[in-house]
Design an enzyme around this catalytic site. Structure first.
Site, PDB file in Angstrom:
ATOM      1  N   ALA A   1       0.883  -1.139  -0.030  1.00  0.00           N
ATOM      2  CA  ALA A   1      -0.091   0.235  -0.079  1.00  0.00           C
ATOM      3  C   ALA A   1       0.916   1.367  -0.153  1.00  0.00           C
ATOM      4  CB  ALA A   1      -0.849   0.178   1.403  1.00  0.00           C
ATOM      5  N   ASN A   2       1.889   1.195   0.755  1.00  0.00           N
ATOM      6  CA  ASN A   2       2.972   2.357   0.835  1.00  0.00           C
ATOM      7  C   ASN A   2       3.322   2.778  -0.586  1.00  0.00           C
ATOM      8  OD1 ASN A   2       2.525   2.597   3.526  1.00  0.00           O
ATOM      9  ND2 ASN A   2       4.398   1.617   4.046  1.00  0.00           N
TER      10      ASN A   2
ATOM     11  N   ASN B   1      18.065  -3.057   1.330  1.00  0.00           N
ATOM     12  CA  ASN B   1      18.945  -2.276   2.346  1.00  0.00           C
ATOM     13  C   ASN B   1      19.911  -2.796   3.095  1.00  0.00           C
ATOM     14  OD1 ASN B   1      17.692  -3.656   4.367  1.00  0.00           O
ATOM     15  ND2 ASN B   1      16.115  -2.171   4.870  1.00  0.00           N
TER      16      ASN B   1
ATOM     17  N   ASP C   1       9.804   2.326   1.086  1.00  0.00           N
ATOM     18  CA  ASP C   1       8.723   2.192   0.230  1.00  0.00           C
ATOM     19  C   ASP C   1       8.522   3.494  -0.643  1.00  0.00           C
ATOM     20  OD1 ASP C   1       8.145  -0.083   1.459  1.00  0.00           O
ATOM     21  OD2 ASP C   1       6.859   0.823   2.836  1.00  0.00           O
TER      22      ASP C   1
END
Length: 311
Positions: free
Chosen positions: A42-43, A184, A253
């Site tokens: 969603a992000n 990351n 995101d």
């Protein structure tokens, strides 16, 4: 206009702000608590929509108050929610997030309805999409759904961006269907055993991805230390945006969404990565995984005010 398809999780973020994290077994008083729309899928979809792109979100929510509120907010941000699966008798996913005075965060994610997304759900939905150039996907949904989405996207000729998060959800099979991977520090270490906390070590990690996993393109993110872009043997260090971070939730995101938008626009990977650094840099100066994502106009204004060229 071409679109972007995002497949991933949809959560309600329950965010607590505190001066310091409690130690194991310790009770501390926090400063505030707020509910934010969240979930990596969603992000990222919201980031794409705020940056002006048509975006489809494929995910799952419960038939409950959180699910209804999250859908409402996605629609307000112009995300296409017609392909979201609604699961009865299962709660919508949630994340318990603590943010300390340094703006770093820890998360406890309850998958809920996200775990109900099946490979069949993906196939049924993605076959209806004909105008997407890019698939953006992460690892907060069942592995079978992830693999099915990536395979279907490849058959449609879509460029597949894999954000291999969270680290504990990573499966190596997914790497073979990705055009680029964007890990990351933690995810890089999980996959390669290399602590990529410098330009030199990040390059080694990228070379490891190429040599051992066949990943010709990667972006190794080093948080506040910038990133290394690796493109078929060529490397480029891109420094971070110099800002004062207040909330890093959703930074990765917003980076992924911005990267997808730039690639959908036909930008080079270098241009796309630099644009994503700007967007994620602005995001960390604001609270909320989705509320803090800047619009395209806000990005342009920021660049104008700071003399930054986006390419």
């Amino acid at each position: 206009m071409s679109s972007i398809t995002v497949v991933g999780s949809i959560n309600m973020d329950i965010v607590a702000m505190t001066d310091k994290y409690p130690s194991h077994g310790e009770t501390v008083f926090g400063n505030s608590m707020v509910l934010f729309s969240g979930g990596k899928g969603a992000n990222q979809a919201t980031a794409c929509a705020k940056l002006g792109k048509k975006v489809y979100l494929i995910g799952a929510i419960g038939e409950d108050a959180f699910g209804a509120e999250l859908t409402k907010r996605l629609v307000q941000n112009r995300v296409d929610t017609t392909l979201i699966k609604i699961v009865p008798n299962v709660p919508t996913g949630s994340a318990l997030i603590t943010v300390d005075s340094s703006a770093e965060n820890t998360m406890l994610v309850i998958k809920g309805a996200n775990d109900s997304l099946t490979a069949e759900d993906i196939l049924e939905r993605i076959r209806t999409i004909e105008d997407s150039k890019v698939l953006l996907i992460q690892m907060e949904i069942p592995v079978e759904a992830v693999i099915q989405a990536m395979k279907a996207a490849k058959r449609k000729g879509m460029f597949v961006i894999l954000d291999p998060a969270p680290a504990e959800g990573i499966v190596l099979e997914a790497l073979q269907y990705a055009d680029i991977i964007t890990p990351n520090l933690q995810e890089t270490y999980t996959l390669t055993g290399i602590k990529a906390d410098s330009e030199e070590s990040a390059i080694k990690a990228a070379e490891h991805f190429h040599l051992h996993f066949g990943m010709k393109k990667s972006i190794i993110k080093m948080g506040g230390s910038g990133l290394v872009l690796y493109d078929e043997g060529k490397t480029l260090f891109i420094p971070p945006l110099k800002v004062k971070a207040i909330d890093t939730v959703g930074a990765g995101d917003s980076f992924a969404g911005a990267l997808a938008c730039a690639i959908a626009d036909g930008k080079t990977l270098e241009e796309a990565a630099k644009f994503a650094v700007i967007v994620s840099g602005i995001k960390v100066t604001r609270k909320g995984a989705q509320d803090g994502i800047p619009t395209l106009e806000e990005v342009k204004q920021y660049c104008k005010e700071n003399g930054i060229t986006t390419g």
